[in-house]
Scaffold this active site. Structure first.
Site, PDB file in Angstrom:
ATOM      1  N   LYS A   1       0.847  -1.197   0.000  1.00 37.62           N
ATOM      2  CA  LYS A   1       0.000   0.000   0.000  1.00 37.62           C
ATOM      3  C   LYS A   1       0.884   1.249   0.000  1.00 37.62           C
ATOM      4  O   LYS A   1       0.613   2.213  -0.720  1.00 37.62           O
ATOM      5  CB  LYS A   1      -0.940  -0.011   1.222  1.00 37.62           C
TER       6      LYS A   1
ATOM      7  N   GLN B   1      -5.066  -1.770   9.541  1.00 32.04           N
ATOM      8  CA  GLN B   1      -4.861  -3.068   8.899  1.00 32.04           C
ATOM      9  C   GLN B   1      -5.455  -4.179   9.780  1.00 32.04           C
ATOM     10  O   GLN B   1      -5.153  -4.266  10.965  1.00 32.04           O
ATOM     11  CB  GLN B   1      -3.353  -3.305   8.681  1.00 32.04           C
TER      12      GLN B   1
ATOM     13  N   ASP C   1     -11.479   2.660   4.019  1.00 30.15           N
ATOM     14  CA  ASP C   1     -11.841   1.266   3.699  1.00 30.15           C
ATOM     15  C   ASP C   1     -13.350   1.074   3.544  1.00 30.15           C
ATOM     16  O   ASP C   1     -13.787   0.046   3.038  1.00 30.15           O
ATOM     17  CB  ASP C   1     -11.352   0.338   4.823  1.00 30.15           C
TER      18      ASP C   1
END
Ligand code: NAD
Length: 278
Positions: free
Chosen positions: A48, A92, A115
């Site tokens: 990422k 994460q 997200d």
């Protein structure tokens, strides 16, 4: 049979994002928090960060030790929520067992939830209101569109019912007017359902979930799974060599859905930045 080139479509999207980023007054900024030392998470976080660099998006990775308490993590998120220079926040997953993922995700400012896992975004997706769409489902829909697959009127089967992939992709397919069936571990006869499908999305995290005898001729097969084969290589949920000859289109693993997830993360970061300054 055609192989869906996720790398190519993702590169095109990344180029589009990079061009828009170049026109921004300042670089959009994605903050990523990773707790503990899960090796898979470390790889995802590194990828990422690299993808951000390649598109001109600023990236800050905050690595916290596995013994970080939930209160400490919530405090770190509160700091990022209050930081005007941060546009997107990603925690994460998975988190260590002593931390509630639910509480942590809900603590991210809705306008920075890159997200799309925040309850406010989940509700908006299911109520068909504007929202940040989770990266993997969004990437899957973009792949279908790029290859001219029109879900309208088609029978779509999603294998997996997680909040991250299965449920949101089923909702997006439904919004695109497919007739959607969601399968899971308690589905009585998975093959009988998948054999009826025009579009199959496999998101189970188990290699060998979808074999050739479970797919009808001409089906479009999207493989979300990221699994390790016994020999250490990456593989999906679909038995590729078995299914590919019957599929009209199929995603490989790696090189299918994975690159799209990251490209959509970049796009979501840019979109959050743009929304904050509109
Ligand atoms: P999850 O474990 O939360 O959910 C898996 C779902 O699959 C569950 O709903 C379960 O009921 C169902 N399932 C499991 N085995 C099954 C079986 N044999 N038959 C029918 N249903 C079954 O996982 P997740 O977070 O949704 O992720 C799924 C997979 O996708 C994992 O391999 C994950 O690593 C991968 N993933 C890939 C990307 C990407 O960018 N390519 C992104 C997210 C997740």
């Amino acid at each position: 049979m055609g192989i869906i080139d996720g790398k190519k479509i993702a590169a095109e999207l990344r180029a589009e994002v990079a061009e828009k980023v170049a026109g921004c007054a300042r670089a959009p900024h994605l903050a990523v928090i990773v707790v503990g030392d899960d090796p898979a998470s470390a790889v995802y976080v590194r990828n990422k960060a690299r993808a951000c660099e390649s598109t001109g998006i600023r990236n800050t990775t905050i690595a916290l030790p596995a013994e970080t308490s939930e209160a400490e993590l919530l405090a770190a998120i509160a700091g990022l929520n209050a930081d005007d220079a941060v546009d997107g926040i990603l925690v994460q997953l998975p988190l260590p067992k002593h931390i509630s993922e639910e509480r942590v995700i809900a603590s991210i400012a809705l306008e920075k939830d890159v997200d799309g896992f925040h309850p406010g975004n989940v509700a908006a997706l299911f109520q068909k209101r504007p929202c940040t769409v989770p990266c993997t489902p969004k990437g899957i829909m973009k792949l279908l569109e790029a290859y001219g697959v029109e879900p309208k009127g088609k029978r779509a089967v999603v294998i997996g019912r997680s909040l991250i992939v299965g449920l949101p992709v089923a909702k997006l397919l439904l919004d695109a007017n497919a007739t959607v069936t969601i399968c899971h571990t308690r589905t009585a006869d998975l093959a009988a359902v998948t054999r009826e499908a025009d579009i199959i999305v496999a998101a189970t995290g188990h290699s060998g979930t979808l074999r050739g005898d479970m797919v009808r001729e001409g089906a479009v097969v999207i493989d979300v799974g990221i699994n390790r084969a016994p020999d250490g290589t990456l593989c999906g949920d679909v038995v590729f060599d078995d299914v590919a000859p019957k599929a009209s289109l199929i995603t490989p693993v790696p090189g299918g859905v994975g690159p799209m997830t990251i490209a959509c993360l970049l796009e979501n970061t840019l979109d959050l930045y743009l929304k904050r300054y509109q």
